[in-house]
Each structure stands twice: as C-alpha cells, then as structure tokens.
Design an enzyme around this catalytic site. Structure first.
Site, PDB file in Angstrom:
ATOM      1  N   GLY A  91     -25.496  -0.738 -18.940  1.00 41.19           N
ATOM      2  CA  GLY A  91     -25.403  -1.479 -17.684  1.00 41.19           C
ATOM      3  C   GLY A  91     -24.442  -0.825 -16.714  1.00 41.19           C
ATOM      4  N   THR A 110     -21.264 -13.271 -17.762  1.00 44.42           N
ATOM      5  CA  THR A 110     -22.361 -14.043 -18.330  1.00 44.42           C
ATOM      6  C   THR A 110     -22.484 -13.725 -19.817  1.00 44.42           C
ATOM      7  OG1 THR A 110     -23.491 -13.931 -16.202  1.00 44.42           O
ATOM      8  CG2 THR A 110     -24.797 -14.608 -18.114  1.00 44.42           C
ATOM      9  N   ASP A 142     -22.422  -2.140 -14.595  1.00 47.78           N
ATOM     10  CA  ASP A 142     -21.086  -2.746 -14.576  1.00 47.78           C
ATOM     11  C   ASP A 142     -20.223  -2.200 -15.705  1.00 47.78           C
ATOM     12  OD1 ASP A 142     -22.738  -3.981 -16.450  1.00 47.78           O
ATOM     13  OD2 ASP A 142     -21.933  -5.995 -16.109  1.00 47.78           O
TER      14      ASP A 142
END
Length: 265
Positions: free
Chosen positions: A113, A138, A115
């Site tokens: 990912g 999340t 991020d």
C-alpha cells in the site's frame, strides 16, 4: 506550499506543508473528510477552499499537490481537483517523479500500500536503524524496514474500530462504546460495558505488544518502534512498546519524497 493528500479507507487528510523562517518543514494546517470515492473534484474544492480561507490561505499559494492513496477509485477526482482548482498536475506517490527511494524486499512489491511505503520512507528519514512502523488506521499495520531503509515485510490486523464494529454488529445485546482506556484498574470487569472496554482496549494493546515482541525476536537486532495514526497517542500512555510517536508520518513522507524529487515544499 505543498498540498499533501493522504487518501485512506476511512478518511482523506489534506495538509499544507511549507518551510518556516528557520527552514524547518512545518505542517501549516490539516483537514480531514470522510472517504467517498463518489465525491467529485468540485465538491472537494468547495469544502477545501472555505477551509483554506478560514486559515488565512488562498488556492494560489499551493505550488504542488502530492497524493498517496489506497483507494484507487478516489484518485481520479483528486487529480481533477489538483488540475482544475490548483492548476498543477498532481504527483502520485510511487510514480515518477515520486518513485520509492527504497528497496521493497517482499514477494509481491506491487501489492504494498502507498501509505505503508510512504510511512517507511518518512520513518527512515526521521529515525536511524531497523524500524517497525505501526499505523493505527482502518487496519492496523506493522511494517519492518532494515537499517538501510529497505522494506522487509509486515503484518496487517483489523483496526480497533473495525474490531469493535464487528463485535457490536454480531452481538445484539452489546452496546456501542467509545475507544478509551477503561475507567477501572482491574482487568476483571463487573458489568458489560467495563468488560467490553477491558477486552477491546487491553486486548488491543496486548496484541500490539505481542506482535512487536515476535517481530523483534525474528530480527535479532535492536529495533525502534515508530507509531502513527490517531490512536497512537492514546495507546502511548498505557504501554512502553513505542519508541517514538509521529502523528503525521504519511504527510511528512509525501513532503520528504517531493524534496528528494527537487520539488520545492
């Protein structure tokens, strides 16, 4: 100024980043909005322009826009926002000129990912040595990078809010509670709400401590633990597992990547 955008599964964070009079990188303002892939560039612009004005800034002061996103469907409208309202082509983390300035030493590098990659870049720019970077979002992610800055792998666990939502949804008689430290010193709850607070809060801390201990044992060298995300400061008061808290790690990472690509911040 740089407008850095971190588009996550739950929220999109916008932040203005610039150098202060002493040359230090500074986050001048930050705002967040619920992630909705259907949100148009025009909707973003109306909301963001008003917030810029409240803080005393104007769209014309933004000279670059950088985006890290794990929500592919949200990217197009953010790119349109950049082009239409800020008159610049958005820079996307992981694509030229914002290439990853690190080795990604895992079986499927393309699956990492944005991020998590940006966080790793930022963590190594701010701290030396082998690092475990924990992001409370999340999902809760624990990412290992070695002393050279290479990404070596990690762990994905359900975020604490996701865990609580699943518990409340699946158990009809359990109430929704806030994520906070239990009010009682004991870990044996005397009522349903206390028992839920104890299970969610201390259970989550025990999970983090246990996973970090196992990761450190596998590395076999001293490892620093860097934490980011909204809940990091809450957990910090109740565990010794973190070495440093970096609340804006993804935003800092986008700014660092821009600077390395010779894009003024």
């Amino acid at each position: 100024m740089l407008l850095a955008i971190d588009a996550g599964n739950t929220n999109v964070v916008f932040a203005l980043v610039a150098r202060d009079s002493h040359g230090a990188r500074t986050i001048k303002a930050r705002w967040r909005i619920a992630t909705d892939p259907r949100r148009t560039a025009d909707e973003y612009a109306v909301w963001l322009t008003q917030l810029l004005a409240i803080e005393g800034y104007d769209r014309s002061q933004v000279s670059a826009v950088a985006i890290a996103t794990v929500v592919p469907r949200a990217l197009h409208n953010l790119q349109v926002l950049s082009a239409k309202y800020f008159r610049v082509e958005a820079l996307i983390a992981g694509k030229p000129p914002l290439d990853w300035t690190m080795a990604i030493d895992v079986a499927e590098p393309q699956s990492l990912g944005a991020d998590r990659a940006v966080n790793t870049v930022a963590a190594h720019a701010l701290h030396a040595g082998d690092l475990i970077t924990i992001d409370f979002g999340t999902a809760t992610t624990l990412d290992l990078s070695d002393f050279s800055g290479a990404y070596k792998g990690g762990i994905i666990a359900p975020g604490i809010n996701l865990s609580l939502d699943a518990l409340v949804t699946a158990a009809a008689k359990l109430p929704r509670i806030a994520i906070e430290a239990p009010q009682t010193a004991t870990v044996i709850g005397r009522n349903t709400v206390d028992q839920m607070h104890i299970g969610i809060f201390w259970g989550y801390i025990a999970m983090i401590e246990g996973l970090v201990a196992r990761m450190k044992a596998e590395v076999g060298r001293p490892v620093k633990v860097i934490a980011t995300g909204g809940l990091a400061t809450l957990f910090e008061r109740h565990t010794q597992v973190f070495d440093h808290i970096e609340p804006d790690l993804t935003i800092q990472g986008l700014a660092i990547m821009c600077e390395r690509a010779h894009i003024p911040v």
